[in-house]
Design an enzyme around this catalytic site. Sequence first.
Site, PDB file in Angstrom:
ATOM      1  N   HIS A   1      47.645 -21.894 144.588  1.00 46.17           N
ATOM      2  CA  HIS A   1      48.999 -22.168 145.076  1.00 46.17           C
ATOM      3  C   HIS A   1      49.006 -22.626 146.528  1.00 46.17           C
ATOM      4  O   HIS A   1      49.972 -23.220 146.991  1.00 46.17           O
ATOM      5  CB  HIS A   1      49.887 -20.925 144.925  1.00 46.17           C
ATOM      6  CG  HIS A   1      49.597 -19.840 145.918  1.00 46.17           C
ATOM      7  ND1 HIS A   1      48.612 -18.910 145.728  1.00 46.17           N
ATOM      8  CD2 HIS A   1      50.154 -19.562 147.116  1.00 46.17           C
ATOM      9  CE1 HIS A   1      48.579 -18.089 146.760  1.00 46.17           C
ATOM     10  NE2 HIS A   1      49.501 -18.451 147.612  1.00 46.17           N
TER      11      HIS A   1
ATOM     12  N   ARG B   1      63.817 -33.001 141.763  1.00 49.70           N
ATOM     13  CA  ARG B   1      62.478 -33.574 141.852  1.00 49.70           C
ATOM     14  C   ARG B   1      62.137 -34.433 140.647  1.00 49.70           C
ATOM     15  O   ARG B   1      61.304 -35.328 140.727  1.00 49.70           O
ATOM     16  CB  ARG B   1      61.441 -32.451 141.990  1.00 49.70           C
ATOM     17  CG  ARG B   1      61.445 -31.791 143.337  1.00 49.70           C
ATOM     18  CD  ARG B   1      60.884 -32.693 144.415  1.00 49.70           C
ATOM     19  NE  ARG B   1      59.472 -32.904 144.188  1.00 49.70           N
ATOM     20  CZ  ARG B   1      58.529 -32.106 144.666  1.00 49.70           C
ATOM     21  NH1 ARG B   1      58.837 -31.065 145.395  1.00 49.70           N
ATOM     22  NH2 ARG B   1      57.257 -32.356 144.413  1.00 49.70           N
TER      23      ARG B   1
ATOM     24  N   GLU C   1      46.421 -12.175 159.207  1.00 50.09           N
ATOM     25  CA  GLU C   1      47.654 -11.554 158.741  1.00 50.09           C
ATOM     26  C   GLU C   1      47.925 -10.267 159.503  1.00 50.09           C
ATOM     27  O   GLU C   1      47.013  -9.454 159.717  1.00 50.09           O
ATOM     28  CB  GLU C   1      47.561 -11.245 157.252  1.00 50.09           C
ATOM     29  CG  GLU C   1      47.402 -12.467 156.362  1.00 50.09           C
ATOM     30  CD  GLU C   1      47.358 -12.100 154.901  1.00 50.09           C
ATOM     31  OE1 GLU C   1      48.420 -12.152 154.250  1.00 50.09           O
ATOM     32  OE2 GLU C   1      46.273 -11.741 154.405  1.00 50.09           O
TER      33      GLU C   1
ATOM     34  N   HIS D   1      41.296 -20.402 148.618  1.00 49.12           N
ATOM     35  CA  HIS D   1      42.288 -21.117 149.412  1.00 49.12           C
ATOM     36  C   HIS D   1      41.701 -21.900 150.582  1.00 49.12           C
ATOM     37  O   HIS D   1      41.979 -23.094 150.761  1.00 49.12           O
ATOM     38  CB  HIS D   1      43.328 -20.138 149.956  1.00 49.12           C
ATOM     39  CG  HIS D   1      44.019 -19.331 148.918  1.00 49.12           C
ATOM     40  ND1 HIS D   1      44.405 -19.844 147.701  1.00 49.12           N
ATOM     41  CD2 HIS D   1      44.402 -18.024 148.892  1.00 49.12           C
ATOM     42  CE1 HIS D   1      44.997 -18.896 146.980  1.00 49.12           C
ATOM     43  NE2 HIS D   1      45.004 -17.789 147.682  1.00 49.12           N
TER      44      HIS D   1
END
Length: 516
Positions: A222, A76, A260, A284
Amino acid sequence: MSEQQQVDGQATGGTESGRAGSSGPEQPGGGGHGASGERGHSGGDPVATLLVLGASGDLASRLLLPGLARLLVSDRNEGPGRHEHSRDGLRLVGAGAEDWDDDRWREVVTKAFAGAQEHGDDKGWAAACAVRDTSRYAKVDVTDPDALTALMASCEAPVAVYFALPPGITAKACEKLVGQQLPESTRLVMEKPFGSDEASAHQLNEVVAQLVPEEHVHRVDHFLGTSTVLNIFGVRFANRLFEPTWNASHVERVDVLYDEDLGLEGRARYYDKAGALKDMIQSHLLQVLAVLAMDAPAALDEREFRDRKAQVLRATRLAGTPAQASRRAVYTAGRMGDRDLPDYQAEDGVDPSRQTETLAEVVLHIDTWRWAGVPFRLRSGKGLGRARKEAVITFKPVPHLVAGLHGEARPTRLRLSFKPGVINLDLMVNAEGDPFDLEETTLTAQLGDSELPAYGEVLAGVLDGDPLLSVRGDTAEDCWRILAPVIAAWEADEVPLETYPAGSDGPEPTEAFPAV
């Protein structure tokens, strides 16, 4: 025992306008390459040392170090404009309250790096081994400013300080650093949640602003590093088909779902204090909403991209009272797949008096010309019968179904799945056999997967000094502001805590929270 020693390693991450201490669109220093058409950043020189605080914890060994290894073995850094950070002299330093030596730390690094070799070439693996073999460990109390600044000074600059620590300890450590001399071009990397409400997020922003400039702060979400969230850019901005209809004139509703088929999985200590709303939606899923709803940036650089997200979040509000526009529930005992799941409130480490929700839903409105009146439903839940992680864009029905066509004209739906990365487009077409009958069909395409895991993407930005995928200070505050009425109402027990059996689809659908 110090405060840090009591909680070291219990970080919560992994599973985040014009205010003081934050860099809103009007403030200087946001950097970027404007409309040059080339991705850029304003973070300065590449990082020479990655200093991980809380290095003995689960976040470091399970996510950070494997993500770093994958970055090191990848190519990368070899494209135009990339710094040669990942294969040329990066130093890794772990620090924590545990009384480890370098050999013990290197055992952890070796184990975390092991799976990366198959993902790179010999040159990349040699670079990863060099980082592993030269890494070192230091015992430190991060709430001792003299000890922490001495450790930072011993590292080759620029230093990226990754707080793999609980948010309270991170905030305390930052407060203690005010007035201390930090190495030049220091970056601060922090896990969500950033603060515990809007006021505390604002206070922490002010503290951090006394340490480093905003473009040197990486508030990690993330989720923004996952390949499928990043793929939203391509679907939206590289296809003329979608963008002209991506507005209130054509879209009936947007649902962002993160269901989930898992229970607590050992996370009771953290999860019972957070719940689904703070764990997933406040950070998120609001970031996903911003990416779905933002206007097209001139370029994918940090200032353009984060300005567009900030515009969306500033315009976002609850679509009614908390009783009308929010829902909470907790799973009871049930069978999920091939195992029995106990009642959540009977799980080890759970305090039933907290009334923690395992499923949360909110409906939001975005008060802009593009999205006025369109409901955005965000939902996250545990203990459900099937995993479902996707954004569903439901388009309005056709204004008139041509006479002579038979069947129900169901709405067109675009489904962007996060895990696995798949795009599905549900359409009505002529049925096989009788062309005057209508039936639903789905066009499916696999979305491209990144060569890096989410934390590899996050660390690529940190080490390269590019805050593109980091949460900016003003948006961190806005995410708390948006949900403040819901949090207050739930704490006052103004919204009932519903129940659903583990392994089911969750609470029964309602008009405000329909099945999609």
